[in-house]
Scaffold this motif. Sequence first.
Motif, PDB file in Angstrom:
ATOM      1  N   UNK A   6       0.807  -1.223   0.000  1.00  9.20           N
ATOM      2  CA  UNK A   6       0.000   0.000   0.000  1.00  9.20           C
ATOM      3  C   UNK A   6       0.839   1.272   0.000  1.00  9.20           C
ATOM      4  N   UNK A   7       2.141   1.157  -0.100  1.00  8.76           N
ATOM      5  CA  UNK A   7       3.020   2.324  -0.018  1.00  8.76           C
ATOM      6  C   UNK A   7       2.694   3.406  -1.051  1.00  8.76           C
ATOM      7  N   UNK A  30      -2.818  -2.594  -6.591  1.00 10.05           N
ATOM      8  CA  UNK A  30      -1.839  -3.171  -5.666  1.00 10.05           C
ATOM      9  C   UNK A  30      -1.370  -4.490  -6.263  1.00 10.05           C
ATOM     10  N   UNK A  31      -0.167  -4.923  -5.913  1.00 11.19           N
ATOM     11  CA  UNK A  31       0.315  -6.210  -6.419  1.00 11.19           C
ATOM     12  C   UNK A  31      -0.573  -7.354  -5.948  1.00 11.19           C
ATOM     13  N   UNK A  71      -1.044  -9.726 -12.501  1.00 12.11           N
ATOM     14  CA  UNK A  71      -0.087  -9.199 -11.526  1.00 12.11           C
ATOM     15  C   UNK A  71      -0.705  -8.162 -10.590  1.00 12.11           C
ATOM     16  N   UNK A  72      -1.887  -7.623 -10.948  1.00 15.46           N
ATOM     17  CA  UNK A  72      -2.446  -6.503 -10.197  1.00 15.46           C
ATOM     18  C   UNK A  72      -3.875  -6.753  -9.736  1.00 15.46           C
ATOM     19  N   UNK A 110      -5.671  -7.600 -16.664  1.00 14.86           N
ATOM     20  CA  UNK A 110      -6.099  -8.873 -16.080  1.00 14.86           C
ATOM     21  C   UNK A 110      -6.056  -9.996 -17.105  1.00 14.86           C
ATOM     22  N   UNK A 111      -6.113 -11.216 -16.616  1.00 15.60           N
ATOM     23  CA  UNK A 111      -6.197 -12.359 -17.522  1.00 15.60           C
ATOM     24  C   UNK A 111      -7.549 -12.369 -18.232  1.00 15.60           C
ATOM     25  N   UNK A 112      -8.547 -11.788 -17.580  1.00 11.47           N
ATOM     26  CA  UNK A 112      -9.899 -11.726 -18.154  1.00 11.47           C
ATOM     27  C   UNK A 112     -10.729 -10.769 -17.315  1.00 11.47           C
TER      28      UNK A 112
END
Length: 154
Positions: A6-7, A30-31, A71-72, A110-112
């Motif tokens: 959250x930085x 965020x990751x 990833x996100x 996203x992947x989907x």
Amino acid sequence: MMSHYTDNLTQLGQSTTLPQSPEDAVLERVPNPRAETAYCVRFTQPEFTSLCPMTGQPDFAHLVIDYVPGEWLVESKSLKLYLGSFRNHGAFHEDCTVSIGLRLVELLAPKWLRIGGYWYPRGGMPIDVFWQSGATPEGLWIPDQGVAPYRGRG
């Protein structure tokens, strides 16, 4: 505590005013700590509001956003503020629904992703809008969006 996730966030944990337009809204991410795992995330916004671009009258929708993160992850407070920013935004149902999907895909890769915009009727006719970024992933449980066809929706 996962503070390193959250930085870089500017809205979470802060008093934040509603953006005046979708263009002014800051969507944050965020990751994804489980990026190697395929799973579906659902956001439901049953009180989405925008304005008719012709009359300026309010339009209301029940939005359902499903996505399979890569990833996100979208930060949920920023998503709430982004969706709320449509309150003063004049656009047709189709444009609102698809633009939300496209902006999330641009941010998250996203992947989907799919979005269902179930718009309440004005003039006696509901307009429901559906968009997705590609083929539904195989082998992953993607539940029905659960919004019945219009019959006095509520």
